[in-house]
Design an enzyme around this catalytic site. Structure first.
Site, short mmCIF file in Angstrom:
data_model
loop_
_atom_site.label_atom_id
_atom_site.label_comp_id
_atom_site.label_asym_id
_atom_site.label_seq_id
_atom_site.Cartn_x
_atom_site.Cartn_y
_atom_site.Cartn_z
CD GLN A 1 -62.88 24.84 27.05
OE1 GLN A 1 -62.83 25.99 27.22
NE2 GLN A 1 -62.40 24.09 26.06
CB SER B 1 -56.74 20.82 30.92
OG SER B 1 -55.70 20.87 29.96
CB ALA B 2 -52.44 23.06 33.62
CB CYS C 1 -61.73 18.23 9.64
SG CYS C 1 -62.68 19.34 9.07
#
Ligand code: PLP
Length: 501
Positions: free
Chosen positions: A183, A203-204, A328
């Site tokens: 992030q 992450s791309a 959830c």
């Protein structure tokens, strides 16, 4: 009541739209460079060259050497690879991993896996802002600590950790350091050498690149083992023919990340306006995100008294995409572990929404969202009806005007029986079955754990179904609060809707 006018994407921590430069590059590589980089002829060598050039781009974006980058299928895989490496070659004497309680599930669940192999997993407490309590970390780290694992920035509340300080505490005790930087990348500068960490993951798709491609940084000399065994790709650390188009897309995203970073001050200003306006229309809101050292695009907000599942459905009805603070899972409606770790109760966590702005967010998006949120918070009645599980009784279920729609996924249906006389169609196919659902009946929607029901109900409303309701808490809630009916009637007379010709 407002009707759908705009598409407003405020879920950039979930994923970002691929940039046009990325799409263009990927298309050209996919069409023109389809050779297998491991083959020997010229066109394969071209593919291998793209692979290595991409490695250089990504390495330089994070201050690493190209040899320290391993491409993986995603960041979840990269996180798993680092942690599970220690299973195949456990270092003598050290078997404690210290982590934070607010890590991504790909870290959390891999840690639990390590625990089942005898590793001692310890979670260092965080404060109300989600920040590691350094005093506690100092107390916990010792010469039995193998690894300290702490994310750079949190995906739900945006907290940025002092990774340098964490690394210094770990290293002074001879422990290794891993940081999930997924992030942080593109939102704050990330330099693995400056942070002094041994492992990092990326992450791309969080930086306007493609999905299905991640990278692992392994500082030269740090132990690492393959997770996927097979061919010699990635120096034997990740078998499988490389998705060169994905890798090239990732590299383009990394090369253009400077633009993304340059937009962050504007994004921060928009976020500030958004939270100020929210406070004006609903002074009871509470921010779960820190006011400083927080991702510029992220804000997690609690709306006391408002259930987030229904709220998300309403916002979706008006074209606004946001996430719940709570994740959830399929069997239980579990509140977010991150919000719990920073001290929220289950109820407070279920009243939380995460807004994550992005490069494409405009002032108009913000003012439109504020108007929609204001309407929701002040509405006397809503377009769809919520039924508490206890209200879902024989009178409702067997009323001839009721049409029960079970939108659960196939795997969820194996775990729990549904409402009696349900018509089954999985949520993502719903749009293909609309003509089979009667418009003159009351449509009662049941999902597994309460998150999808409101989304489907609002969707049907937007498609001209006037009487729609959903079971709050889904089948999980119904089973919990009406175990008698679940035992007696669960799964009776269900009908699978047939695909349309
Ligand atoms: N780590 C963090 C902090 C994330 O936010 C995410 C994605 O949501 C991941 C890891 C997993 O990334 P990927 O989707 O590439 O597996």
């Amino acid at each position: 009541m407002l009707r759908l006018r705009r598409h407003v994407y405020l879920d950039n921590n979930a994923t970002t739209p691929p940039s046009s430069a990325v799409c263009k590059r990927m298309e050209s590589v996919l069409k023109e460079c389809y050779g297998n980089p491991s083959s020997l002829y010229r066109s394969a060598r071209d593919a291998a060259a793209i692979l290595e050039e991409s490695r250089i781009s990504i390495a330089s974006a994070i201050g690493a050497q190209p040899e320290e980058i391993v491409f993986t299928g995603c960041a979840s895989e990269a996180n798993n690879q680092i942690l599970k490496s220690f299973l195949s070659n456990p270092p003598l004497k050290r078997n404690t991993v210290i982590s934070s309680p607010i890590e991504h599930p790909s870290v959390m669940n891999a840690l639990l896996h390590m625990q089942s192999f005898g590793f001692n997993i310890v979670f260092c407490p965080v404060d109300r802002n989600g920040r590691i309590i350094m005093k506690e970390l100092l107390r916990l780290v010792d010469n039995t600590t193998l690894l300290v694992c702490c994310m750079f920035a949190n995906n739900e509340i945006g907290t940025i950790q002092d990774i340098r300080e964490i690394a210094s505490i770990a290293h002074s005790n001879g422990a290794l350091v891993m940081s999930d930087c997924v992030q942080a990348l593109g939102k704050v500068p990330v330099d693995v050498k400056e942070l002094d960490i041994d492992y990092a993951t990326f992450s791309a798709h969080k930086i306007h690149g493609p999905k299905g491609i991640g990278a692992l940084y392994v500082r030269e000399g740090s132990p690492i083992a393959a997770l996927i065994h097979g061919g010699h790709q990635e120096g034997g650390l990740r078998a499988g023919t490389e998705g060169i188009h994905n890798i090239a897309g990732f590299a383009t995203a990394a090369e253009t990340m400077v633009t993304m970073l340059a937009k962050m001050p504007d994004i921060l200003r928009l976020k500030k306006n958004f939270s100020d306006d929210l406070l004006k229309i609903f002074p009871q809101i509470e921010s779960n995100s820190p006011s400083d050292n927080c991702l510029p695009n992220t804000i997690s907000i609690r709306f006391p008294g408002f259930d987030n599942a229904e709220f998300i459905g309403y916002l979706d009805y008006h074209g606004i995409c946001v996430s719940a603070g709570s994740a959830c899972n399929t069997q239980e409606n579990k509140p977010s572990h991150v919000l719990k770790a920073i001290g929220l109760s289950d109820d407070a966590a279920r009243e939380t929404l995460r807004f994550s702005l992005g490069a494409n967010t405009s002032e108009r998006d913000i003012s439109y969202s504020i108007r929609v949120i204001h309407d929701y918070l002040t509405a006397k009645s809503l377009p769809v009806t919520m039924f508490r599980p206890a209200q879902v009784d024989e009178n409702l279920l067997f009323n001839e005007k009721t049409y029960v729609l079970d939108i659960r996924y196939r795997y969820d249906r194996k775990l729990l029986k549904g409402l009696p006389n349900s018509h089954e169609v999985q949520l993502f196919f719903l749009k293909r079955y609309l003509s089979q659902i009667p418009k003159n009946k009351f449509i009662l929607i049941a999902c597994q754990a309460g998150t999808d029901g409101p989304l489907a109900a609002y969707y049907l409303r937007s498609r001209g179904f006037r009487n729609v309701g959903f079971v709050a808490g889904g089948i999980v809630g119904w089973k919990l609060l009406r175990p008698d009916l679940y035992e007696k009637l669960g799964g009776a007379g269900t009908i699978q809707l047939k695909p349309e010709e």
